[in-house]
Design a protein around this motif. Structure first.
Motif, PDB file in Angstrom:
ATOM      1  N   THR A   1       2.002   1.655  -3.520  1.00 53.34           N
ATOM      2  CA  THR A   1       0.894   2.143  -4.348  1.00 53.34           C
ATOM      3  C   THR A   1       0.693   3.637  -4.129  1.00 53.34           C
ATOM      4  O   THR A   1       0.526   4.412  -5.082  1.00 53.34           O
ATOM      5  CB  THR A   1      -0.406   1.390  -4.007  1.00 53.34           C
ATOM      6  N   ALA A   2       0.744   4.055  -2.852  1.00 46.86           N
ATOM      7  CA  ALA A   2       0.554   5.475  -2.545  1.00 46.86           C
ATOM      8  C   ALA A   2       1.655   6.329  -3.179  1.00 46.86           C
ATOM      9  O   ALA A   2       1.404   7.435  -3.645  1.00 46.86           O
ATOM     10  CB  ALA A   2       0.546   5.689  -1.029  1.00 46.86           C
TER      11      ALA A   2
ATOM     12  N   ALA B   1      -0.639  12.213   9.804  1.00 46.59           N
ATOM     13  CA  ALA B   1      -1.540  11.936   8.678  1.00 46.59           C
ATOM     14  C   ALA B   1      -2.953  11.635   9.150  1.00 46.59           C
ATOM     15  O   ALA B   1      -3.924  11.899   8.449  1.00 46.59           O
ATOM     16  CB  ALA B   1      -0.987  10.777   7.850  1.00 46.59           C
TER      17      ALA B   1
ATOM     18  N   GLY C   1       4.920  10.679  11.447  1.00 48.48           N
ATOM     19  CA  GLY C   1       4.246  10.919  10.171  1.00 48.48           C
ATOM     20  C   GLY C   1       2.867  10.272  10.157  1.00 48.48           C
ATOM     21  O   GLY C   1       1.900  10.822   9.632  1.00 48.48           O
TER      22      GLY C   1
ATOM     23  N   ARG D   1       2.963   5.990  -5.930  1.00 52.04           N
ATOM     24  CA  ARG D   1       2.657   6.233  -7.340  1.00 52.04           C
ATOM     25  C   ARG D   1       1.856   7.525  -7.531  1.00 52.04           C
ATOM     26  O   ARG D   1       1.730   8.032  -8.627  1.00 52.04           O
ATOM     27  CB  ARG D   1       1.871   5.041  -7.935  1.00 52.04           C
ATOM     28  N   LEU D   2       1.295   8.050  -6.449  1.00 52.36           N
ATOM     29  CA  LEU D   2       0.558   9.317  -6.540  1.00 52.36           C
ATOM     30  C   LEU D   2       1.474  10.502  -6.254  1.00 52.36           C
ATOM     31  O   LEU D   2       1.019  11.636  -6.171  1.00 52.36           O
ATOM     32  CB  LEU D   2      -0.610   9.322  -5.552  1.00 52.36           C
ATOM     33  N   GLY D   3       2.756  10.249  -6.124  1.00 56.49           N
ATOM     34  CA  GLY D   3       3.706  11.325  -5.880  1.00 56.49           C
ATOM     35  C   GLY D   3       4.220  11.284  -4.454  1.00 56.49           C
ATOM     36  O   GLY D   3       3.526  10.843  -3.540  1.00 56.49           O
TER      37      GLY D   3
ATOM     38  N   GLU E   1       4.955  13.728  -2.284  1.00 53.45           N
ATOM     39  CA  GLU E   1       4.276  14.584  -1.298  1.00 53.45           C
ATOM     40  C   GLU E   1       2.946  13.975  -0.871  1.00 53.45           C
ATOM     41  O   GLU E   1       2.601  13.994   0.309  1.00 53.45           O
ATOM     42  CB  GLU E   1       4.020  15.969  -1.895  1.00 53.45           C
ATOM     43  N   GLN E   2       2.212  13.445  -1.844  1.00 55.58           N
ATOM     44  CA  GLN E   2       0.937  12.806  -1.519  1.00 55.58           C
ATOM     45  C   GLN E   2       1.165  11.667  -0.538  1.00 55.58           C
ATOM     46  O   GLN E   2       0.504  11.584   0.489  1.00 55.58           O
ATOM     47  CB  GLN E   2       0.279  12.242  -2.791  1.00 55.58           C
TER      48      GLN E   2
ATOM     49  N   ARG F   1      -9.404  10.063   5.559  1.00 53.27           N
ATOM     50  CA  ARG F   1      -8.938   9.629   6.880  1.00 53.27           C
ATOM     51  C   ARG F   1      -9.685  10.367   7.991  1.00 53.27           C
ATOM     52  O   ARG F   1      -9.356  10.225   9.155  1.00 53.27           O
ATOM     53  CB  ARG F   1      -7.439   9.877   7.025  1.00 53.27           C
TER      54      ARG F   1
ATOM     55  N   SER G   1      -1.129   3.796 -13.115  1.00 51.86           N
ATOM     56  CA  SER G   1      -2.182   2.921 -13.644  1.00 51.86           C
ATOM     57  C   SER G   1      -3.067   2.455 -12.497  1.00 51.86           C
ATOM     58  O   SER G   1      -3.009   1.300 -12.101  1.00 51.86           O
ATOM     59  CB  SER G   1      -1.579   1.705 -14.351  1.00 51.86           C
TER      60      SER G   1
ATOM     61  N   GLU H   1      -1.593  -0.998 -11.150  1.00 53.64           N
ATOM     62  CA  GLU H   1      -0.497  -0.743 -10.222  1.00 53.64           C
ATOM     63  C   GLU H   1      -0.887  -0.820  -8.750  1.00 53.64           C
ATOM     64  O   GLU H   1      -0.199  -0.282  -7.899  1.00 53.64           O
ATOM     65  CB  GLU H   1       0.133   0.622 -10.510  1.00 53.64           C
TER      66      GLU H   1
ATOM     67  N   TRP I   1       0.821  -1.212   0.000  1.00 53.14           N
ATOM     68  CA  TRP I   1       0.000   0.000   0.000  1.00 53.14           C
ATOM     69  C   TRP I   1       0.850   1.253   0.000  1.00 53.14           C
ATOM     70  O   TRP I   1       0.500   2.255  -0.632  1.00 53.14           O
ATOM     71  CB  TRP I   1      -0.973   0.000   1.182  1.00 53.14           C
ATOM     72  N   GLN I   2       1.977   1.193   0.694  1.00 54.16           N
ATOM     73  CA  GLN I   2       2.864   2.350   0.690  1.00 54.16           C
ATOM     74  C   GLN I   2       3.401   2.607  -0.716  1.00 54.16           C
ATOM     75  O   GLN I   2       3.473   3.746  -1.167  1.00 54.16           O
ATOM     76  CB  GLN I   2       4.048   2.139   1.637  1.00 54.16           C
TER      77      GLN I   2
ATOM     78  N   ARG J   1       3.583  11.126   1.453  1.00 49.98           N
ATOM     79  CA  ARG J   1       3.983  11.610   2.780  1.00 49.98           C
ATOM     80  C   ARG J   1       2.787  12.180   3.521  1.00 49.98           C
ATOM     81  O   ARG J   1       2.657  11.991   4.732  1.00 49.98           O
ATOM     82  CB  ARG J   1       5.088  12.651   2.648  1.00 49.98           C
ATOM     83  N   SER J   2       1.891  12.863   2.807  1.00 53.67           N
ATOM     84  CA  SER J   2       0.723  13.407   3.510  1.00 53.67           C
ATOM     85  C   SER J   2      -0.233  12.290   3.932  1.00 53.67           C
ATOM     86  O   SER J   2      -1.056  12.468   4.819  1.00 53.67           O
ATOM     87  CB  SER J   2       0.005  14.448   2.639  1.00 53.67           C
ATOM     88  N   PHE J   3      -0.116  11.117   3.318  1.00 53.42           N
ATOM     89  CA  PHE J   3      -0.907   9.959   3.767  1.00 53.42           C
ATOM     90  C   PHE J   3      -0.274   9.305   4.996  1.00 53.42           C
ATOM     91  O   PHE J   3      -0.814   8.368   5.556  1.00 53.42           O
ATOM     92  CB  PHE J   3      -0.999   8.875   2.684  1.00 53.42           C
ATOM     93  N   GLY J   4       0.945   9.758   5.356  1.00 53.00           N
ATOM     94  CA  GLY J   4       1.611   9.191   6.520  1.00 53.00           C
ATOM     95  C   GLY J   4       2.672   8.166   6.181  1.00 53.00           C
ATOM     96  O   GLY J   4       3.159   7.455   7.065  1.00 53.00           O
ATOM     97  N   VAL J   5       3.067   8.071   4.904  1.00 52.13           N
ATOM     98  CA  VAL J   5       4.102   7.112   4.507  1.00 52.13           C
ATOM     99  C   VAL J   5       5.472   7.747   4.745  1.00 52.13           C
ATOM    100  O   VAL J   5       5.706   8.883   4.336  1.00 52.13           O
ATOM    101  CB  VAL J   5       3.964   6.744   3.019  1.00 52.13           C
TER     102      VAL J   5
END
Lengths: 345, 260
Positions: free
Chosen positions: A229-230, B76, B72, A232-234, A236-237, B153, B91, A287, A226-227, A239-243
């Motif tokens: 996959t996240a 979040a 973090g 893949r959204l960039g 900063e995204q 969240r 994708s 992905e 999941w990290q 990191r803002s999800f907590g990764v």
């Protein structure tokens, strides 16, 4: 509507799981195909009897158990390792061209092999047959270690890592040329053959070592699905999800180091699989890394197995280096896949 | 204090200071605050600093908790951040990205992440996009998806960086209505908006940033004035009140070429 869409999402994931299962089956069939092809021209029934422990001649038994099976298993594992490494690398470096080959790991491994073949420098206390592989492994690992170190000094951004990887590639290639220049004719031939990538030196020990590398790394890669996959959204995204992207990148590159160094040191330079495996997998299952990582691994295994079959059958009676086959046959197939994928959009 | 407090915050990119000792009056839950100001005033930088994406000095606290001390993961859970752009190369389908926003950072297994993600998409009116590939969305659709990722969240603080820049009129209204509703549920909302008329219509309070510091802060009618527009933006403008009591900003022209 929501429930219907969720049901469709679950159906889509089930389809992907079935596809991954089918690929596993395909890879298995490719191994069987690999086993029954070869210059000895053994009939299928004989091969199967040898495999199942039936009554066969000693020669047949040796061909199957000591030659073909290690080669077939090694092909499967090398493809799996390189494609999994490529998939993780492409995600954490945010670049679809990243793979062990393009970032200098293969070149470093070749340089390591050259130090053993040309200069005769090998580790002490090691059986002579492992000298070349051990050096290749250490050099490949060192290359990725340098890459990591460089990333840490400069903040670990993907662009820096990629540029440094490319610089590493050229540096290793330059030193390799230097060693080729001073090499004796004998050593040169051995080295050139090694850099073409060959399965002929496959052994059970080698296969076991590579399988261990995969078994150690793959579960951790899957746990980070999941990290990844996240990511893949960039960055900063994610990191803002907590990764913790820095840690994710560091651990992924460590897994990549182990996988690619182990694979390349066993069979030499094999391009294309680390790049194409993930790309084909992406086209098939998307992905979501829970599917993308296993699909990449299996695509790599399947492609490499088929390449091994082709290396024995394209020119009858001649065993081509498998690295040559992946490049010559694989690239046009790969291009056509990309072009067709684009056309459908 | 359950709101967001920003005290003496400084951020530099290399040697260039972007924010220099910025403090804001505390932002209360239930309120929508708009950050406005000319380009390069430090608006996005402030949002990124609060979200923990830009290294900042000073104190940023939410509900009395110093955000810099949080992991973090914990941060979040408290903060939803909607960036200006959402990359399109992946994708993935929309639903997968929202599930990833929910699951990637949290160590625990959600019981039904797909229903929760789907509920957020429904609430934002984009449920029908759930299984569409990300790279086939329009800019505006992508922005709505980005908002879904920020709110899934259930954060206590929502940071929005130009959330309406790619939206048509109807969707601007829909997004801002939804943002007001999210705030009304007891959350702090801080959004960067360029359109001052839009800001005046939807914000409880507006903070004008200028040259890395706070120029003015207060209810729209107090902040959006001809004097501010002249001094901060370098434009001459009239502020009028329409028949329904909303502020209308009429820009007449540039006063002098602003220094670049």
């Amino acid at each position: 509507m929501s429930d219907a869409l969720i049901a469709r999402y679950h159906r889509q994931n089930r389809r992907r799981a079935v596809l991954v299962g089918t690929m596993a089956l395909g890879a298995l069939l490719a191994v069987v195909l690999d086993l029954i092809t070869g210059p000895a021209g053994l009939p299928l029934s004989e091969t199967l009897r040898a495999l199942t422990g039936g009554e066969v001649s000693r020669g047949t038994s040796v061909i199957i158990w000591q030659v073909r099976l290690p080669v077939a298993i090694m092909a499967l594992l090398v493809g799996a390792a390189l494609a999994l490494a490529g998939a993780e690398m492409q995600t954490v470096l945010e670049n679809p061209l990243a793979e062990p080959f393009t970032l200098g790991v293969s070149a470093a491994a070749a340089l390591g092999a050259a130090t053993a073949i040309v200069l005769g420098l090998t580790l002490p206390f090691l059986p002579a047959v492992w000298g070349v592989s051990a050096n290749a492994f250490l050099f490949a690992l060192a290359a990725l270690g340098l890459l990591q170190l460089m990333g840490r000094i400069r903040g670990g951004g993907p662009e820096v890592l990629i540029l440094f990887g490319i610089a590493l590639n050229f540096t290793a290639a330059a030193f390799l040329s230097l060693l080729q220049f001073v090499a004796s004719a004998d050593a040169l031939q051995q080295l050139v053959f090694w850099t073409m990538g060959s399965l002929s030196a496959a052994s059970w020990t080698g296969a076991a070592l590579l399988a261990t590398a995969i078994l150690i790394t793959a579960p951790f890669a899957l746990r980070a699905s999941w990290q990844l996959t996240a990511l893949r959204l960039g960055e900063e995204q994610a990191r803002s999800f907590g990764v913790d992207v820095t840690a994710l990148r560091r651990w992924a590159l460590l897994r990549v180091s182990l996988l690619s160094a182990a694979a390349v040191s066993m069979v030499g330079v094999i391009g294309f699989v680390g790049l194409a495996g993930p790309h084909i997998a992406r086209m098939l299952v998307g992905e979501d890394h829970r599917f993308f990582l296993p699909a990449s691994l299996l695509t790599g295994a399947l492609v490499m197995s088929l390449a091994s079959v082709l290396s024995k059958t394209i020119v009858p009676g001649v065993l081509l280096p498998v690295g040559l086959v992946t490049s010559l046959i694989g690239l046009p197939v790969f291009f056509s896949l990309i072009l067709r994928g684009k056309g459908r959009r | 204090m359950s709101g967001l407090s920003i005290r003496d915050v400084s951020v530099s990119y290399g040697r260039r200071p972007v924010l220099a000792g910025l403090s804001l009056p505390d932002l209360a839950p239930g309120e929508v605050t708009v950050l406005a100001g000319p380009n390069a005033a430090g608006k996005s930088t402030l949002l990124r600093a609060i979200a923990g994406l830009a290294p900042a000095r000073g104190q940023i606290a939410l509900g009395g908790e110093d955000l810099a001390r949080l992991s973090g993961q914990r941060r979040a859970a408290l903060i939803g951040f909607m960036p200006q752009t959402l990359p399109s190369g992946a994708s993935l389908v929309v639903l997968e990205t929202v599930i990833a926003a929910l699951r990637a950072g949290s160590g625990r297994e959600e019981t039904s992440p797909e229903s929760r993600a789907m509920a957020v998409l429904s609430r934002l009116g984009i449920a029908s996009l759930a299984l569409d590939p990300l790279d086939q969305l329009s800019g505006g659709q992508r922005q709505m998806v980005s908002l879904a990722q920020a709110v899934v969240r259930d954060p206590r603080l929502l940071l929005l960086d130009e959330p309406t820049s790619a939206l048509d009129l109807a969707r601007q209204v829909r997004l801002l209505t939804e943002v007001r509703r999210i705030a009304a549920e007891g959350r702090v909302v801080l959004a960067v908006l360029h359109d001052l008329a839009l800001a005046a219509r939807w914000a409880d309070r507006i903070a004008i940033l200028h040259k890395g510091g706070l120029y003015s802060f207060g209810p729209p009618a107090e902040v959006v004035t001809p004097a501010m527009l002249a001094e901060v933006y370098g434009v001459s403008a009239r502020i009028e009140t329409c028949s329904r009591g909303h502020l209308m900003v009429q820009i007449d022209g540039e006063i002098a070429a602003p220094a670049l």
